[in-house]
Design a protein around this motif. Structure first.
Motif, PDB file in Angstrom:
ATOM      1  N   GLN A 116     -10.852   3.344   8.744  1.00  9.80           N
ATOM      2  CA  GLN A 116     -11.370   2.400   9.727  1.00  9.80           C
ATOM      3  C   GLN A 116     -10.395   2.212  10.892  1.00  9.80           C
ATOM      4  OE1 GLN A 116     -14.725   2.327   9.302  1.00  9.80           O
ATOM      5  NE2 GLN A 116     -14.604   0.233  10.030  1.00  9.80           N
ATOM      6  N   MET A 117      -9.079   2.354  10.600  1.00 15.10           N
ATOM      7  CA  MET A 117      -8.103   2.296  11.700  1.00 15.10           C
ATOM      8  C   MET A 117      -8.378   3.411  12.694  1.00 15.10           C
ATOM      9  SD  MET A 117      -4.412   1.588  10.056  1.00 15.10           S
ATOM     10  CE  MET A 117      -4.252   0.547   8.643  1.00 15.10           C
ATOM     11  N   PHE A 119       0.173   7.841   2.408  1.00 18.10           N
ATOM     12  CA  PHE A 119       0.253   6.393   2.215  1.00 18.10           C
ATOM     13  C   PHE A 119      -0.534   5.954   0.982  1.00 18.10           C
ATOM     14  CE2 PHE A 119       1.283   6.299   6.814  1.00 18.10           C
ATOM     15  CZ  PHE A 119       2.434   5.527   6.741  1.00 18.10           C
ATOM     16  N   LEU A 148     -11.087   8.932  -5.542  1.00 12.84           N
ATOM     17  CA  LEU A 148     -12.235   8.539  -4.739  1.00 12.84           C
ATOM     18  C   LEU A 148     -11.785   8.189  -3.332  1.00 12.84           C
ATOM     19  CD1 LEU A 148     -15.063   7.752  -4.017  1.00 12.84           C
ATOM     20  CD2 LEU A 148     -14.742   5.571  -5.133  1.00 12.84           C
ATOM     21  N   GLU A 197      -0.786  -4.862 -11.095  1.00 14.46           N
ATOM     22  CA  GLU A 197      -1.655  -3.693 -11.197  1.00 14.46           C
ATOM     23  C   GLU A 197      -1.660  -3.138 -12.613  1.00 14.46           C
ATOM     24  OE1 GLU A 197      -2.463   0.570  -9.019  1.00 14.46           O
ATOM     25  OE2 GLU A 197      -0.517  -0.377  -8.878  1.00 14.46           O
ATOM     26  N   HIS A 245      -3.545   3.292  -7.110  1.00 11.84           N
ATOM     27  CA  HIS A 245      -4.401   4.027  -8.044  1.00 11.84           C
ATOM     28  C   HIS A 245      -5.837   3.539  -7.986  1.00 11.84           C
ATOM     29  CE1 HIS A 245      -0.433   4.864  -9.789  1.00 11.84           C
ATOM     30  NE2 HIS A 245      -1.001   6.003 -10.125  1.00 11.84           N
ATOM     31  N   LEU A 284      -8.308  -3.736  14.250  1.00 13.19           N
ATOM     32  CA  LEU A 284      -7.276  -2.789  13.823  1.00 13.19           C
ATOM     33  C   LEU A 284      -6.202  -3.516  13.029  1.00 13.19           C
ATOM     34  CD1 LEU A 284      -6.310   0.142  14.119  1.00 13.19           C
ATOM     35  CD2 LEU A 284      -5.029  -0.555  16.117  1.00 13.19           C
ATOM     36  N   TRP A 316     -17.181   3.997   8.437  1.00 11.24           N
ATOM     37  CA  TRP A 316     -17.190   4.028   6.970  1.00 11.24           C
ATOM     38  C   TRP A 316     -18.584   4.259   6.403  1.00 11.24           C
ATOM     39  CZ3 TRP A 316     -19.967   0.755   3.824  1.00 11.24           C
ATOM     40  CH2 TRP A 316     -20.478  -0.409   4.409  1.00 11.24           C
ATOM     41  N   PHE A 361      -7.116  -4.253   9.416  1.00  7.43           N
ATOM     42  CA  PHE A 361      -6.977  -3.107   8.516  1.00  7.43           C
ATOM     43  C   PHE A 361      -5.512  -2.804   8.229  1.00  7.43           C
ATOM     44  CE2 PHE A 361     -11.294  -2.285  10.107  1.00  7.43           C
ATOM     45  CZ  PHE A 361     -11.927  -2.236   8.886  1.00  7.43           C
ATOM     46  N   LEU A 418      -1.857  -3.688   0.352  1.00  9.71           N
ATOM     47  CA  LEU A 418      -2.187  -2.753  -0.729  1.00  9.71           C
ATOM     48  C   LEU A 418      -0.994  -1.891  -1.113  1.00  9.71           C
ATOM     49  CD1 LEU A 418      -5.795  -1.487  -0.036  1.00  9.71           C
ATOM     50  CD2 LEU A 418      -4.934  -2.527  -2.112  1.00  9.71           C
ATOM     51  N   MET A 419      -0.191  -1.515  -0.119  1.00  7.66           N
ATOM     52  CA  MET A 419       0.932  -0.638  -0.447  1.00  7.66           C
ATOM     53  C   MET A 419       2.078  -1.417  -1.081  1.00  7.66           C
ATOM     54  SD  MET A 419       1.098   2.374   2.356  1.00  7.66           S
ATOM     55  CE  MET A 419       1.059   1.302   3.744  1.00  7.66           C
ATOM     56  N   LEU A 465     -10.186   3.705   2.776  1.00  3.23           N
ATOM     57  CA  LEU A 465     -11.161   3.020   3.644  1.00  3.23           C
ATOM     58  C   LEU A 465     -10.445   2.343   4.815  1.00  3.23           C
ATOM     59  CD1 LEU A 465     -14.074   1.832   4.101  1.00  3.23           C
ATOM     60  CD2 LEU A 465     -13.316  -0.097   2.781  1.00  3.23           C
ATOM     61  N   ALA A 466      -9.354   1.627   4.520  1.00  4.24           N
ATOM     62  CA  ALA A 466      -8.634   0.900   5.564  1.00  4.24           C
ATOM     63  C   ALA A 466      -8.090   1.858   6.616  1.00  4.24           C
ATOM     64  CB  ALA A 466      -7.494   0.094   4.950  1.00  4.24           C
ATOM     65  N   PHE A 467      -7.459   2.950   6.159  1.00  4.05           N
ATOM     66  CA  PHE A 467      -6.883   3.886   7.123  1.00  4.05           C
ATOM     67  C   PHE A 467      -7.964   4.567   7.952  1.00  4.05           C
ATOM     68  CE2 PHE A 467      -3.088   3.607   4.419  1.00  4.05           C
ATOM     69  CZ  PHE A 467      -2.163   3.362   5.415  1.00  4.05           C
ATOM     70  N   MET A 515      -9.762   1.763  -1.558  1.00  3.87           N
ATOM     71  CA  MET A 515      -9.723   0.746  -0.510  1.00  3.87           C
ATOM     72  C   MET A 515      -8.717   1.129   0.578  1.00  3.87           C
ATOM     73  SD  MET A 515     -11.803  -1.700  -0.848  1.00  3.87           S
ATOM     74  CE  MET A 515     -13.106  -1.948  -2.018  1.00  3.87           C
ATOM     75  N   LEU A 516      -7.582   1.738   0.176  1.00  2.45           N
ATOM     76  CA  LEU A 516      -6.595   2.163   1.166  1.00  2.45           C
ATOM     77  C   LEU A 516      -7.165   3.236   2.072  1.00  2.45           C
ATOM     78  CD1 LEU A 516      -3.068   2.307  -0.490  1.00  2.45           C
ATOM     79  CD2 LEU A 516      -3.712   1.155   1.609  1.00  2.45           C
ATOM     80  N   MET A 562      -4.401  -5.192   5.609  1.00  2.00           N
ATOM     81  CA  MET A 562      -4.900  -4.806   4.296  1.00  2.00           C
ATOM     82  C   MET A 562      -4.094  -3.635   3.731  1.00  2.00           C
ATOM     83  SD  MET A 562      -8.755  -3.737   3.303  1.00  2.00           S
ATOM     84  CE  MET A 562      -9.151  -2.249   2.428  1.00  2.00           C
ATOM     85  N   ILE A 591      -9.330   2.188  -7.726  1.00  2.00           N
ATOM     86  CA  ILE A 591     -10.110   1.524  -6.691  1.00  2.00           C
ATOM     87  C   ILE A 591      -9.229   1.089  -5.525  1.00  2.00           C
ATOM     88  CG2 ILE A 591      -9.907  -0.709  -7.820  1.00  2.00           C
ATOM     89  CD1 ILE A 591     -12.614  -1.339  -6.815  1.00  2.00           C
ATOM     90  N   TYR A 592      -7.933   0.821  -5.805  1.00  2.00           N
ATOM     91  CA  TYR A 592      -7.028   0.450  -4.725  1.00  2.00           C
ATOM     92  C   TYR A 592      -6.797   1.639  -3.801  1.00  2.00           C
ATOM     93  CZ  TYR A 592      -6.351  -3.487  -7.793  1.00  2.00           C
ATOM     94  OH  TYR A 592      -6.581  -4.589  -8.576  1.00  2.00           O
ATOM     95  N   PHE A 598     -12.743   6.867   0.153  1.00  2.00           N
ATOM     96  CA  PHE A 598     -13.798   6.159   0.869  1.00  2.00           C
ATOM     97  C   PHE A 598     -13.538   6.278   2.359  1.00  2.00           C
ATOM     98  CE2 PHE A 598     -17.288   3.275   0.945  1.00  2.00           C
ATOM     99  CZ  PHE A 598     -17.832   3.404  -0.302  1.00  2.00           C
TER     100      PHE A 598
END
Lengths: 359, 289
Positions: A142-143, A124, A77, B287, A129, B265, A268, B268, B275-276, A138-140, A135-136, B271, A131-132, A79
């Motif tokens: 938005q960057m 990256f 997924l 996890e 996996h 920026l 987003w 994000f 996450l990584m 989504l974060a990238f 979210m990743l 975050m 939902i995470y 986002f």
């Protein structure tokens, strides 16, 4: 919490794409293309506005298709698909302004840019996996949005303007290829139709190729695919980049058509709307999401006249999620397979709903 | 220099604690119900709008602070019972789509009823003006917001960790079947958690409605910030949400001193790094996948 992660990893829809490869499926696709092609001049003559909307419907159908390839098939997924859409759009805007308006040069480059951006985000993000992962992405994405919005490249490189900040780049002319000028909406329509049709065939082939099968295998059981000797991470990144290429292509079609490239393309909300289109249409069927995209654009356009269009649009989403979770594609398939029991099925769905609410 | 840092610190703490109210609801709902609630920002916005109406009608900020969150709680109950309850056994994707649709509906309803122009909740005389905090003249209202949010977060923390109800909530999230077999109506617990989260969001809406403008875009504006907090803190972790909210509040406030345009920026990037490095967040369980 564990269940969410598992659910996201193995989405429940079971896409095959085979129904589109059957004789009947091919005929349906061909007929849709011919009908669209014949309808365009009529729409153009009577109500040019409809033609304009059709072009946007097809471009978003392509974008939804690109996401369905990676989400429906590989179960990833994203986002953040707006990032690739916007990147392709910005690339097209800059190329058309400064280099050439030849669609055969600009569109492939928009695809490459989309693929590169997707490759970076994917490389990256595939470390996480479910939902995470979502979210990743989504974060990238938005960057990229913030970078375009604040015009960071211009500050870093000491240029006056690169992305144009929150105004974006405007006054982008439409394509002109080997003397053919696509300024007229009718010609742009045919350019879009041809591009979307070719992309559809390409993604359909790709989904049913050995590569596509591996992606499906990853969705169903990632560990097993790994044990079979496939490099799962590499397949995921590659699949994501391929999907990004088509999202970039959609951006490359959208920006010259609207004559402006602005940061909103990367936001987003576009990614969110895209996921809505996919689920509304029917995940993992390739044709369903295209239908869903068309429907969402159509509804937004038609309901914009009402003051409360957001209430109606949101209400439709809610009703579809509760009563028709397989989306339009599921509803259409069920009506076609079992036309006699439509009323009974609908009654059962409502009874089921009431029972669960009372629980 | 010292003054601006002190001011930024106070502002960051205040922002962090109010964000914690929103993020706490979001993370509790996720932890217990497995639902990623995209409508949470819309509930926060609804709190602010109910606040403007009550404060406008009755001329009392205090009444707004009391009633508006309860009204948001009622809306939350309707959402949970009528739309989420039939979907618990489905793929969580559908929860996202559903709550996304509800958020759009609420936003549309707000524009329809109250229009698109921005408003503000009038604050009482008692809380207006400024007060000297060391070398800084700081608005009383902002200190009030900081105080109320901190006390609320403390109470919620205690309630979850110590009270019977909190333990019941934790147990229901951990093993729904077992709790249900013990004769407890788990679906009521779920409704309760959702309503509780909605009330917290409503309170945050009234509190921030007094210092920021109240407009139809505020719901979607705050939801991403709340998601960043919940993800950094660890999905489902209350403690994590509070710490992460403070972190984000302070980073935003200090960022405004150094490089205002790049603050977002930076959030994000933070975050993404978390996450990584540890996908389950700073305070999340390891996890599952």
């Amino acid at each position: 919490m564990k269940s969410v992660v598992e659910f996201f990893d193995r989405s429940q829809a079971s896409p095959t794409g085979n129904e589109l490869l059957s004789g009947q499926g091919r005929l349906a696709v061909l007929v849709s293309i011919v009908v669209l092609a014949l309808f365009a001049p009529i729409a153009n003559a009577y109500e040019p506005f409809w033609l304009n909307m059709l072009v946007r419907m097809m471009i978003f159908a392509l974008l939804a298709l690109s996401l369905d390839f990676i989400f429906g098939y590989a179960g990833l997924l994203s986002f953040g698909h707006a990032a690739m859409f916007g990147a392709g759009g910005y690339a097209a805007a800059m190329l058309i302004t400064d280099v050439t308006a030849n669609a055969l040069i600009v569109l492939p480059i928009a695809m490459v840019v989309g693929a590169v951006v997707a490759g970076i985000i994917g490389w990256f993000s595939v470390r996480a996996h479910g939902i995470y992962f979502a979210m990743l992405t989504l974060a990238f994405a938005q960057m990229f949005y913030v970078i375009a919005f604040t015009d960071l490249p211009a500050t870093v490189l000491g240029l006056e303007s690169f992305t144009g900040g929150d105004n974006g780049l405007f006054g982008i002319q439409r394509y002109e290829t080997f003397g053919v000028d696509f300024t007229s909406t009718l010609l742009y329509f045919y350019l879009t139709l041809a591009t979307v049709a070719l992309s559809f065939v390409a993604l359909l082939r790709l989904s049913n190729s050995p590569f596509g099968r591996v992606l499906q295998g990853i969705r169903e059981n990632e560990e097993r695919i790994q044990f079979l000797g496939y490099n799962v991470q590499r397949y995921k990144v590659l699949g994501f980049a391929l999907s990004g290429a088509f999202a970039g292509l959609a951006g490359g079609l959208y920006v010259p058509f609207q004559s402006v490239s602005h940061p909103g393309l990367l936001h987003w909300m576009i990614s969110g709307e895209l996921v809505v289109m996919l689920l509304l249409g029917g995940l993992g069927t390739l044709w369903g999401p295209m239908l869903g995209a068309g429907l969402v654009i159509f509804l937004e356009e038609q309901l914009a006249g009402f003051a409360s269009w957001e209430i109606i649009l949101g209400g439709i989403f809610v009703v579809v999620v509760i009563f028709a979770p397989q989306g339009l594609a599921g509803a259409i398939t069920s009506v076609r397979n079992d036309p006699k029991n439509v009323v009974t099925n609908a009654k059962r769905a409502i009874r089921n709903y009431v029972d669960k609410v009372r629980k | 220099m010292v003054e601006s840092v002190l001011r930024a610190t106070l502002l960051g703490l205040q922002l962090g604690m109010t964000l914690a109210l929103i993020a706490a609801g979001l993370t509790l709902i996720f932890g217990m119900l497995d639902v990623i609630n995209f409508a949470h920002g819309a509930l926060y916005m609804l709190g602010a709008y109910f606040g403007t109406v009550i404060a406008g009608q009755f001329g009392s900020f205090w009444l707004a602070l009391l009633l508006a969150p309860l009204m948001v709680g009622l809306v939350g109950a309707a959402i949970e019972i009528l739309s989420l309850r039939p979907l618990y056994d489905r793929n969580p994707l559908y929860h996202i789509l559903l709550t996304f649709g509800i958020a759009i509906m609420i936003q549309g309803a707000i524009i329809q009823i109250w229009g698109a122009q921005s408003r503000q909740i009038p604050i009482p005389d008692l809380l207006s003006g400024t007060v000297a905090v060391g070398p800084v003249n700081y608005p009383v209202y902002w200190l009030f917001v900081l105080g109320v949010s901190t006390v609320l977060i403390g109470i919620v923390w205690l309630a979850i960790e110590r009270s019977d109800l909190g333990i019941l909530m934790q147990a229901s999230a951990h093993d729904t079947e077992m709790v249900s077999a013990l004769g407890i109506d788990v679906s009521k617990v779920f409704t309760g958690v959702f309503v509780f989260g909605a009330i917290l969001a409503g309170i945050a809406g009234v509190l921030l409605g007094g210092s920021r403008s109240v407009h139809p875009g505020m719901g979607f504006g705050i939801i991403i910030e709340a998601f960043i907090i919940v993800v950094i803190g660890g999905l489902g972790s209350f403690r994590g949400a509070v710490y992460a909210a403070l972190l984000i509040g302070l980073v935003t406030a200090y960022g405004a001193l150094i490089a205002p345009t790049l603050t977002e920026l930076f959030l994000f990037i933070m975050m993404a790094i978390v996450l990584m490095a540890k996908p389950s967040g700073l305070f999340g369980a390891t996890e599952a996948a």
